[in-house]
Design a protein around this motif. Sequence first.
Motif, short mmCIF file in Angstrom:
data_model
loop_
_atom_site.label_atom_id
_atom_site.label_comp_id
_atom_site.label_asym_id
_atom_site.label_seq_id
_atom_site.Cartn_x
_atom_site.Cartn_y
_atom_site.Cartn_z
N ALA A 112 0.89 -1.09 0.08
CA ALA A 112 -0.02 -0.02 0.07
C ALA A 112 0.54 1.32 -0.29
N GLY A 113 2.08 1.21 -0.70
CA GLY A 113 2.99 2.21 -0.85
C GLY A 113 2.06 3.25 -1.61
N ASN A 114 3.20 3.79 -2.43
CA ASN A 114 2.91 4.79 -3.82
C ASN A 114 1.78 4.54 -4.43
N MET A 115 2.54 3.17 -5.37
CA MET A 115 1.66 2.93 -6.06
C MET A 115 0.28 2.32 -5.33
N HIS A 142 3.49 -3.96 4.80
CA HIS A 142 4.58 -4.60 5.71
C HIS A 142 4.11 -3.70 7.43
N THR A 143 3.53 -2.84 7.30
CA THR A 143 3.52 -2.23 8.68
C THR A 143 2.01 -1.94 8.94
N THR A 158 0.38 2.74 8.38
CA THR A 158 0.86 1.96 6.35
C THR A 158 -1.02 1.49 6.58
N ASN A 207 -1.21 -11.09 3.60
CA ASN A 207 -1.03 -11.79 1.84
C ASN A 207 -2.21 -12.45 1.47
N ILE A 222 4.31 -4.19 -4.14
CA ILE A 222 5.53 -4.17 -3.72
C ILE A 222 6.80 -4.05 -4.68
N PRO A 238 10.12 -4.57 -6.41
CA PRO A 238 10.14 -5.94 -7.33
C PRO A 238 10.81 -6.81 -6.57
N VAL A 286 2.95 -5.09 -10.44
CA VAL A 286 3.20 -3.00 -10.84
C VAL A 286 4.73 -3.28 -10.76
N ALA A 287 5.43 -4.82 -10.76
CA ALA A 287 6.69 -4.75 -10.56
C ALA A 287 7.20 -4.46 -11.93
N ALA A 288 8.12 -2.69 -11.54
CA ALA A 288 9.13 -2.76 -12.68
C ALA A 288 10.53 -3.12 -13.61
N PRO A 326 1.80 2.36 -13.92
CA PRO A 326 1.94 3.79 -14.23
C PRO A 326 2.51 4.39 -13.92
N SER A 339 6.71 6.71 -17.07
CA SER A 339 6.88 6.45 -15.51
C SER A 339 8.56 7.41 -15.32
#
Length: 263
Positions: free
Chosen positions: A8-11, A35-36, A39, A56, A70, A72, A96-98, A121, A174
């Motif tokens: 649940a970070g930026n993306m 993770h926490t 967040t 998860n 998350i 990569p 979403v992992a680049a 994104p 991106s």
Amino acid sequence: MKIAIIGAGNMGGAIARGLATGTLVRAEDLTVTAHTQATLDRLSADVPSLHTTLSNLEACRDASMVLLCIKPWLVQSVLEEIYPAIHASNPLLISVAAGITFDQLNTFLAGDQRPMVRIIPNTAISIKQSPTLICFNNQVEEAQKAFVKALFDELGSAIVIDEAHMAAGTAVTSCGIAYALQYIKAAIQGAIELGFYPQVAKQMIDQTVLGAVNLLEQNGTMPDTEIYKVCTPGGITIKGLNEMTREGFDNAVIQGLKKAAGK
Ligand SMILES: NC(=O)c1ccc[n+]([C@@H]2O[C@H](COP(=O)([O-])OP(=O)(O)OC[C@H]3O[C@@H](n4cnc5c(N)ncnc54)[C@H](OP(=O)(O)O)[C@@H]3O)[C@@H](O)[C@H]2O)c1
């Protein structure tokens, strides 16, 4: 449709907030992990009806769609962790992992062939203004493709490409948001040298760039068409443009994009 968002970070956070306030998914059908707990608490404060959990595996049980948001280097361990749920309910897996390819995702899933999507994104997804690059593997059905595209159209504009173009597309969109901002930054510095206060310069440049993009969108034109409308023969605009080209503006942008794309 139940959707699990892992990370649940930026993306992940922006996608969760965006989908929860969109028209295609109910917030109650979204389960988000991190993770926490801190967040997740921040996310719940914004969208109380979202489900959150630190597990998860629990998030993925009964999910028809799982978004991996998350970093990569965590994709392999997280996929191994959620494998029992994925194996049982065969959700559409969206990464979403680049830079993590379908081949790598398949390897992390013990060679299982399953429907998978890669998306890229940019940070403007937090205001629903992101271009989202999407590529599908061969197992994804047409109805699933249409739904995924609709989801990300609600968060800006979804652009379906093939996997071979994902690295180049990542450089253009991106990374590209940083390049667009770098132009704005340079223009502000130029305007300050010309005698404007920074905030006034920023207001002038922001609206100029916004207007330029909206002109292209609303007129359905390419940049050249709009540029030549401004260029009086022998006038100041063409003098400025040609000086920028002489100083390497176009080439710097092209070479920068190629470098970011690894070319
Ligand atoms: N940022 C961009 O512009 C951009 C663009 C395109 C693609 N991407 C891709 O998007 C992915 C996420 O990037 P980001 O910028 O959103 O990263 P981020 O802000 O660092 O967010 C990562 C999230 O993952 C959570 N997390 C860490 N370990 C976890 C675990 N074991 N299980 C569940 N959640 C876990 C973190 O939780 P805590 O918050 O609790 O630590 C955090 O919320 C990356 O793979 C990146 O390549 C990013």
